[in-house]
Design a protein around this motif. Structure first.
Motif, PDB file in Angstrom:
ATOM      1  N   PRO A  19       0.835  -1.212   0.000  1.00 12.84           N
ATOM      2  CA  PRO A  19       0.000   0.000   0.000  1.00 12.84           C
ATOM      3  C   PRO A  19       0.859   1.246   0.000  1.00 12.84           C
ATOM      4  O   PRO A  19       1.556   1.531   0.951  1.00 12.84           O
ATOM      5  CB  PRO A  19      -0.798  -0.108   1.305  1.00 12.84           C
TER       6      PRO A  19
ATOM      7  N   HIS B   9     -11.632  -4.994   4.770  1.00 11.28           N
ATOM      8  CA  HIS B   9     -10.686  -5.652   3.879  1.00 11.28           C
ATOM      9  C   HIS B   9      -9.419  -4.829   3.731  1.00 11.28           C
ATOM     10  O   HIS B   9      -8.302  -5.358   3.792  1.00 11.28           O
ATOM     11  CB  HIS B   9     -11.322  -5.865   2.499  1.00 11.28           C
ATOM     12  N   THR B  10      -9.570  -3.527   3.498  1.00 14.16           N
ATOM     13  CA  THR B  10      -8.375  -2.709   3.346  1.00 14.16           C
ATOM     14  C   THR B  10      -7.588  -2.681   4.637  1.00 14.16           C
ATOM     15  O   THR B  10      -6.362  -2.640   4.619  1.00 14.16           O
ATOM     16  CB  THR B  10      -8.738  -1.271   2.961  1.00 14.16           C
TER      17      THR B  10
ATOM     18  N   GLY C  18      -5.507  -5.654   4.886  1.00 15.21           N
ATOM     19  CA  GLY C  18      -4.367  -5.514   3.998  1.00 15.21           C
ATOM     20  C   GLY C  18      -3.306  -4.618   4.598  1.00 15.21           C
ATOM     21  O   GLY C  18      -2.103  -4.873   4.484  1.00 15.21           O
ATOM     22  N   PHE C  19      -3.769  -3.566   5.242  1.00 19.12           N
ATOM     23  CA  PHE C  19      -2.834  -2.655   5.890  1.00 19.12           C
ATOM     24  C   PHE C  19      -2.086  -3.353   7.014  1.00 19.12           C
ATOM     25  O   PHE C  19      -0.870  -3.218   7.161  1.00 19.12           O
ATOM     26  CB  PHE C  19      -3.622  -1.465   6.423  1.00 19.12           C
TER      27      PHE C  19
ATOM     28  N   ALA D 277      -3.142 -14.178   1.658  1.00 17.19           N
ATOM     29  CA  ALA D 277      -3.654 -13.499   0.465  1.00 17.19           C
ATOM     30  C   ALA D 277      -3.070 -12.103   0.331  1.00 17.19           C
ATOM     31  O   ALA D 277      -2.636 -11.693  -0.748  1.00 17.19           O
ATOM     32  CB  ALA D 277      -5.177 -13.426   0.526  1.00 17.19           C
ATOM     33  N   GLU D 278      -3.026 -11.384   1.450  1.00 13.96           N
ATOM     34  CA  GLU D 278      -2.496 -10.030   1.370  1.00 13.96           C
ATOM     35  C   GLU D 278      -1.002 -10.036   1.079  1.00 13.96           C
ATOM     36  O   GLU D 278      -0.488  -9.247   0.288  1.00 13.96           O
ATOM     37  CB  GLU D 278      -2.749  -9.287   2.687  1.00 13.96           C
TER      38      GLU D 278
ATOM     39  N   ARG E   9      -0.407 -10.919  -2.529  1.00 14.53           N
ATOM     40  CA  ARG E   9      -0.773  -9.832  -3.433  1.00 14.53           C
ATOM     41  C   ARG E   9       0.269  -8.742  -3.442  1.00 14.53           C
ATOM     42  O   ARG E   9       0.690  -8.279  -4.493  1.00 14.53           O
ATOM     43  CB  ARG E   9      -2.122  -9.273  -2.977  1.00 14.53           C
TER      44      ARG E   9
ATOM     45  N   LEU F 210      -8.605 -12.957   4.987  1.00 14.52           N
ATOM     46  CA  LEU F 210      -9.509 -12.385   3.999  1.00 14.52           C
ATOM     47  C   LEU F 210     -10.789 -13.188   3.886  1.00 14.52           C
ATOM     48  O   LEU F 210     -11.876 -12.641   3.694  1.00 14.52           O
ATOM     49  CB  LEU F 210      -8.809 -12.346   2.641  1.00 14.52           C
TER      50      LEU F 210
END
Lengths: 285, 263
Positions: free
Chosen positions: A1, A49-50, A53-54, A142-143, A146, A205
């Motif tokens: 990110p 979700h974000t 990811g963070f 997953a994160e 990605r 996720l």
């Protein structure tokens, strides 16, 4: 990110983000916000979700820098060790991605991001005899995958890894859905048994995608099974709380999420009709 | 879960459920409650308040919404019975084919109405148990026992219907149909199930959105948006109330929430 990373690099002492899994999900938007959309059309679930990811940025990766730097003292983690050019060190993911984007180093592939390992994982997931998920993949696979695959271009067989990961994600989702089906068939229709799904080694996720549905379903189940006008009332509320706690075995972070739902159970108390005050009603003609 | 506050619209509307009741003595001036009111002659002596024709005679059955008869049952004015779609035959039909039953056709809030009726039955039984026995005729007690049995059976039926086939189908539809029109399925769901479906599809669309955008798309928080729009309008000193409807400039209507899509 990228935007969050640039924010972090500007300030040396970072905000205290605790990396243990239990409290990591408490930093996520609170589960008390029960709506899918707030008034302005922004999705709370997408924020989750974000957020995950963070938070995945705190996972450790092995990194080979192309420069040397002294030890960095940060407030959040103890320190990021002295970087020596050419020698791989352990850094958090956000730093690894940041430096990789500026071509100041290289992220080494993780142990599980390998075609053979992933093929084995896929076999394991497809195997109907094994109820729980594979233990090879970490919580935030997953994160991690990605971010790393987006940034690192010269991992061999990157496309294959992507395809395999997508397949694995689909199979895992199906597994959870099948578990939910059996749950709905067997134990949700009774109020006495505790409905339990075994989801050890679930990914973050997947949890975030299913979380609103499952919490709402359990809440409604509690509403529908709660209203007995007798001493059974207490056991039912406890059963509801226990079932919420037990439905995520092996994931300590999940307990803190569902524990927030137990507050709903306690609030429910005043809804139980109390008739003691009405015994003195006189008849009117 | 829907908040259990007094002003909760869902629980208010679910109390609109019509319950068949019989009155235990004459009701003065309430003859219009009876379904064959139009046959009563009211053109003559309207000014006479004690006109017997305007009385609702004893043991006439009529249907009243649940919120209105709650006090009446506890005061012992009426005797209630089971609404039509909670009865044995309707329940058996529901159990035979739960997933295809159009629960919305009878009552949009099937489950909550059922729960309210069960609560009413159990509250009547507890109040009457504190009365002295001679106030209850044998017939009334019989009716109460019937009601309690039906209430108990209805509870299990409601739970089983909700958590059975309908839950599974709702899960499958919610998780797999991102961006599709599934109104043919949702128009058969009650409000409670629709809320469940909405939550499921919200999670699924958020997942989809994350897969395409990752962490790159960050949305502003509510307060930040309001502050930004207030600055652009320059209404720092105005007395205008800031409501969500005012903010038409930055509504990122994301792909979720199937019910708002018009295709």
């Amino acid at each position: 990110p990228t935007s969050s990373d640039s924010r972090r690099s500007r300030y040396k002492p970072t905000t205290a983000i605790i990396t243990t899994r239990t409290t990591a999900t408490m930093a996520a938007p609170s589960t008390a916000s029960s709506g899918g959309k707030n008034a302005l059309g922004l999705s709370e679930d997408f924020k989750r979700h974000t957020c995950s990811g963070f938070l995945a940025g705190d996972e450790n990766v092995r990194f080979v820098p192309s420069f040397s730097y002294d030890k960095i003292e940060l407030m959040s983690r103890s320190s990021i060790g002295p970087l020596r050019a050419g020698i791989d060190t352990v850094v958090p993911l956000w730093l690894g991605v940041l430096l990789r984007q500026r071509n100041m180093g290289r992220i080494l592939p993780l142990e599980w991001m390998d075609v053979d390992v992933l093929r084995g994982v896929l076999q394991h997931e497809k195997d109907p005899t094994k109820a729980s998920f594979s233990s090879e993949l970490p919580f935030r696979y997953a994160e991690l995958a990605r971010s790393i695959l987006a940034v690192e271009s010269d991992i061999d067989q990157a496309d294959q890894i992507r395809l395999l990961l997508e397949d694995i994600a689909t199979v895992r989702m199906d597994k959870i859905r099948r578990n939910l089906h059996t749950l709905s068939e067997q134990s949700l229709s009774q109020t006495t048994t505790l409905p339990i799904i075994d989801v050890t080694n679930i990914g973050s996720l997947e949890m975030a995608a299913l979380r609103p549905f499952i919490t709402q379903a359990f809440r409604d189940h509690l509403t529908l099974s709660r209203k007995i006008q007798s001493a059974n009332n207490n056991t039912e509320k406890n059963a509801g709380a226990q079932q919420a706690r037990a439905s995520r075995l092996g994931r300590p972070s999940a307990k803190t999420d569902i524990a927030a739902d137990e507050d709903e159970n306690d609030v429910v108390d005043d809804e139980v009709p109390v008739n003691k005050g009405r015994s003195r009603i006189r008849r009117f003609r | 879960m829907q908040s259990s506050s007094y002003y909760d619209i869902d629980s208010i509307l679910s109390e609109e459920e019509l319950v068949p009741c019989t009155n235990l003595f004459d009701f003065a001036r309430l003859a219009h409650l009876s379904p064959d009111y139009h046959t009563i002659d009211t053109t003559s002596n309207k000014e006479n308040n004690n006109n017997k024709a305007l009385y609702l005679p004893e043991s006439s059955s009529f249907k009243m919404p649940l919120w209105s008869i709650e006090q009446w049952t506890q005061l012992g004015f009426v005797k209630i019975s089971v609404p039509k779609h909670f009865r044995q035959t309707a329940r058996e039909r529901l159990q035979a084919d739960p997933s295809q039953a159009d629960l919305r056709r009878y009552n949009e809030r099937f489950y909550t109405s059922g729960l309210k009726w069960i609560a009413l039955v159990s509250s009547t039984s507890t109040t009457s148990s504190t009365d002295t026995n001679k106030n209850l005729s044998r017939q009334q007690r019989q009716q109460q026992e019937i009601n309690q049995r039906e209430a108990k059976a209805l509870r299990t039926t409601l739970l089983q219907t909700y958590t059975g086939d309908r839950l599974r189908r709702t899960l499958d539809f919610a998780m797999s149909s991102v961006g599709d029109d599934v109104s043919f399925y949702t128009k058969k769901l009650t409000e409670m199930e629709r809320h469940l479906f909405q939550r499921g599809s919200s999670g699924a669309t958020a997942f989809q959105k994350w897969k395409t955008y990752g962490n790159r798309r960050i949305e502003m928080g509510v307060l930040a948006q309001r502050a930004a729009s207030m600055e652009t309008r320059g209404c720092t000193s105005s007395s205008k109330v800031v409501t969500p409807d005012n903010h038409t400039n930055n509504t990122t209507n994301a792909t979720g929430n199937k019910r708002q899509r018009r295709q």
